[in-house]
Enzyme design. Structure first.
Site, PDB file in Angstrom:
ATOM      1  N   ASP A 140      -1.257  -4.003   1.016  1.00  0.00           N
ATOM      2  CA  ASP A 140      -1.095  -5.449   0.900  1.00  0.00           C
ATOM      3  C   ASP A 140      -0.891  -5.983   2.316  1.00  0.00           C
ATOM      4  O   ASP A 140      -0.766  -5.229   3.278  1.00  0.00           O
ATOM      5  CB  ASP A 140       0.066  -5.813  -0.044  1.00  0.00           C
ATOM      6  CG  ASP A 140      -0.086  -7.240  -0.584  1.00  0.00           C
ATOM      7  OD1 ASP A 140      -0.882  -8.022  -0.013  1.00  0.00           O
ATOM      8  OD2 ASP A 140       0.584  -7.593  -1.569  1.00  0.00           O
TER       9      ASP A 140
HETATM   10  C1  BGC Z   1      -0.537 -10.852  -1.670  1.00  0.00           C
HETATM   11  C2  BGC Z   1      -1.788 -10.243  -2.245  1.00  0.00           C
HETATM   12  C3  BGC Z   1      -2.997 -10.914  -1.672  1.00  0.00           C
HETATM   13  C4  BGC Z   1      -2.954 -10.772  -0.165  1.00  0.00           C
HETATM   14  C5  BGC Z   1      -4.163 -11.341   0.543  1.00  0.00           C
HETATM   15  C6  BGC Z   1      -0.579 -10.930  -0.162  1.00  0.00           C
HETATM   16  O1  BGC Z   1       0.454 -11.702   0.331  1.00  0.00           O
HETATM   17  O2  BGC Z   1       0.578 -10.122  -2.101  1.00  0.00           O
HETATM   18  O3  BGC Z   1      -1.762 -10.344  -3.643  1.00  0.00           O
HETATM   19  O4  BGC Z   1      -4.158 -10.399  -2.217  1.00  0.00           O
HETATM   20  O5  BGC Z   1      -1.802 -11.436   0.304  1.00  0.00           O
HETATM   21  O6  BGC Z   1      -4.181 -12.702   0.539  1.00  0.00           O
END
Ligand code: BGC
Length: 744
Positions: A276
């Site tokens: 993530d």
């Molecule tokens: C989130 C993810 C997301 C990623 C990209 C993160 O902060 O937890 O779910 O896909 O950002 O935007």
């Protein structure tokens, strides 16, 4: 050789090598590329970069083979320029995989995932995901960070909006539908790789506070949290994202047991794993790694192939390899995983977007209709004293009021990067357009946004109400109140909304409360001060027509709660499929204010309940009314004893005992009466949407393989344990009479 000739020969050579490349198998193509790659080019594939607009430095990195993927840009012109840097200007011409959070639609916004789950209609959800893929891939997005499969039992957690709620089976069905919809039946230019996330147990954040620690045991992981991931992997999900949380002390991004052993070893996943956002670096914050280099080593050796925005791999991988902390074999395997998906998606053949066709793919009539239908099916009628559907021949004037009546941005919900509010059809607009001929519409918002305190506004709405036959109050939460890092400790309607509902109710006019929110809210007060509650989880672009048609009876409610609605926040976590305690509540308990004064050591029953609130939730999982009534017969099964390889054929007679046609979500639950470990009091094992004409009866049949009763017991092996079971077929998780059977 003149230039033209040179160009022709180069182009021919390129065509020849591309054709030869295309004729090889996926693995041969991956190997052929891998053999040509330098260490730096391999490391480059592991690097995902966030870009906004055209950045010459980023393009330079792409030319140098230092970027495998980008996120956050979706301007087709810019994307084509970046892709050109990777494909035509880098040594090996490996295309970028371009990603974005397309969570519940790209341009045409569908209900938020929690709303989609309320449809109990995987086919429709698949159709919606297909719409999202067609729109997003036209802009160059070939990888979405969806579906979010996090089981969530805590409505304080803002990201509850992004998942399918509390149930493992429903979550798996919805996840698989989205994977199929995004990726398509066969891979073509409209295929968008799915990314199942967040691996794992992220939704169990303590206190419902985002990013918080979780403490889920391996058994509960395997029985509750992991099955939706496994189902999606089996359905072909191409990628997976690790989660931010540490579970039982181990940050998921550094958990080799989960990624290497379970995901790849047990399930045979052959796609790639992305961290993530900065979750590799954040292992330093967790106190799990002393610096970003060590964090990279831990994540990579745990099986995380791609680094989203920690810059850990791109900065430290070469050193880690040279120091022997990461093996060349591990690196090669990670690169293979990424290249495999790029090949599978056809990115080498079709890296570019046709810029002339982008706009025409957005907001098509079919897309809008699918979004409308999804919003219709996702709305849950929670209460109704008969006021709904409105009788067009009797209702002459309606008051449309409330902060969500005309909130084009907010009804789209969280994670709406690209949906344009200018395309949103709000309830106000829909009522005027669709029913303006039949009824007089007075609009007086009362409150302009959901957190507003405004007594004057309420007074105006109350004054206007006096001229109306019915009050349609559109209340709820702004989009900003749910989603990532948007958690709450108080899940009642904010601002002066309750005051407003109370004042409207005091006029004596019928009040229909329509809620649009990102989570289940506490509704005791609203129930007491209204005639009906129609609940939508933020319904998207076409929420207005959907809700309005439901109100006026041109559509019939069929949504069911995908999550338990607590009576109050103190009951959380409250979910239908809990294990049985040794002292279960039995309904004879004394409540706080029934205890006599100075009662001394009065025994209150000593069961598992609260003194100051009911044991039951406000609304159970699977609940929802419609404009007719249904009667269920007792379920029947053809035998009372089954073997492990059998299929149970269960059926029920469903009678529409009311006056209108409606669709019922018929649900099948089971309980394993005695296990080597305690088992849930009920578990959903099947559902069907069934439409029945008034007065008619239909037989609804289910086939339940005995193997679906398997679980991880005391020895942590998945199997069906022989013994007695109960089976219900009912309209929600709290009703129905069971039949019993035994597995020998
Ligand atoms: C989130 C993810 C997301 C990623 C990209 C993160 O902060 O937890 O779910 O896909 O950002 O935007």
């Amino acid at each position: 050789m003149n230039n033209l000739l040179k160009l022709t020969i180069t182009a021919a050579a390129l065509m020849f090598s591309l054709t030869a490349f295309a004729q090889q198998s996926e693995e041969e193509r991956v190997e052929a590329l891998l053999q040509q790659m330098t260490l730096q080019e391999k490391i480059g594939q592991l690097n995902q970069l966030s870009v906004g607009g055209f950045d010459p430095n980023a393009a330079g990195m792409m030319r140098a083979g230092m970027v495998g993927s980008i996120l956050n840009e979706c301007n087709p012109k810019v994307l084509n320029r970046y892709q050109k840097a990777a494909v035509e200007e880098s040594r090996l011409g490996i295309p970028l995989i371009i990603s974005r959070d397309v969570i519940h639609g790209f341009k045409t916004m569908f209900p938020i995932p929690l709303g989609l789950a309320a449809t109990f209609d995987p086919e429709l959800v698949e159709q919606g995901a297909r719409v999202a893929a067609v729109e997003a891939t036209a802009s160059g997005i070939r990888w979405t960070f969806s579906p979010m499969l996090d089981i969530a039992r805590d409505p304080r957690w803002g990201r509850i909006a992004e998942g399918s709620g509390e149930d493992t089976y429903l979550d798996a069905q919805m996840g698989v539908a989205m994977v199929k919809g995004y990726q398509g039946e066969s891979i073509d230019n409209t295929s968008m790789a799915a990314c199942v996330k967040h691996f794992v147990a992220y939704g169990a954040a303590e206190g419902g506070r985002d990013y918080n620690s979780t403490g889920v045991s391996e058994r509960t992981l395997r029985n509750v949290y992991l099955p939706p991931f496994e189902a999606c992997v089996k359905a072909g999900a191409m990628t997976l994202m690790t989660s931010f949380n540490d579970n039982d002390g181990i940050p998921s991004t550094g958990n080799g047991f989960l990624v290497n052993d379970v995901l790849r070893g047990e399930w045979g996943f052959d796609g790639f794993v992305v961290s993530d956002w900065a979750s590799i670096y954040e292992m330093v914050n967790h106190g799990f790694a002393e610096d970003n280099k060590r964090a990279g080593e831990l994540a990579f050796n745990a099986g995380v192939d791609m680094d989203m925005m920690s810059y850990s791999y791109i900065s430290h991988m070469e050193e880690l390899i040279n120091e022997g902390k990461v093996s060349m074999e591990t690196l090669d395997n990670a690169v293979r995983n990424i290249l495999r998906i790029k090949v599978r998606l056809g990115l080498f053949e079709n890296p570019y977007i046709d810029e002339s066709k982008v706009e025409s793919t957005f907001y098509s009539a079919e897309a809008l209709e699918a979004a409308r239908k999804s919003a219709v099916e996702s709305a849950v009628l929670l209460t109704n004293n008969g006021v709904l559907p409105l009788n067009k021949s009797k209702v002459k004037t309606v008051l449309v009021t409330g902060p969500m009546a005309d909130a084009p941005h907010d009804q789209l919900g969280t994670w709406t990067f690209d949906g344009d509010p200018a395309h949103t059809v709000t309830p106000l607009k829909a009522i005027r357009d669709l029913y303006g001929k039949d009824v007089k519409v007075i609009y007086e918002p009362g409150l302009t946004f959901t957190r507003e305190f405004n007594e004057n506004g309420i007074a105006k709405a109350v004054k206007a109400a006096k001229k109306a036959d019915v009050i349609l109050a559109f209340m709820g939460e702004e989009a900003i109140m749910s989603g990532e890092a948007h958690c709450l400790t108080d899940i009642t309607l904010k601002g002066d909304q309750r005051k407003m509902i109370e004042a409207l109710h005091a006029t004596g006019k019928p009040v229909v409360v329509n809620i649009m929110a990102g989570r289940p809210l506490e509704l005791d007060f609203e129930i007491a001060h209204s005639d009906a509650i129609l609940y939508s989880f933020h319904p998207g672009t076409m929420g207005g027509p959907a809700i309005t048609q439901l109100i006026f009876g041109d559509e019939t409610p069929s949504g069911k709660t995908p999550i338990t609605f607590p009576k109050n926040v103190g009951q959380i976590p409250i979910y239908y499929n809990h294990n049985m305690t040794g002292r279960p509540y039995n309904g004879t308990e004394t409540m706080l204010y029934d205890i006599p004064l100075r009662a001394g050591q009065t025994s209150l029953g000593n069961t598992s309940y609260w003194l100051d609130t009911t044991f039951e939730p406000e609304f159970p999982f699977g609940y929802g009314l419609t404009y007719t009534t249904f009667e269920y017969s007792e379920p029947s099964i053809e035998m009372t004893e089954y073997g492990a390889g059998d299929v149970i054929h269960a059926c029920v007679t469903l009678k529409n005992t009311g006056k209108s046609e409606a669709t019922e979500v018929v649900q099948l639950y089971v309980r394993d009466m005695v296990g080597s470990v305690t088992r849930p009091v009920k578990e959903l094992k099947g559902f069907q949407r069934v439409t029945v004409a008034p007065g008619e009866s239909v037989t609804v049949r289910f086939e339940l393989p005995v193997q679906d009763l398997a679980f991880y017991g005391i020895d942590m092996v998945k199997k069906v344990e022989p013994g007695k079971f109960r089976l219900w077929i009912a309209g929600d998780s709290a009703s129905g009479k069971p039949v019993e059977f035994e597995v020998k």
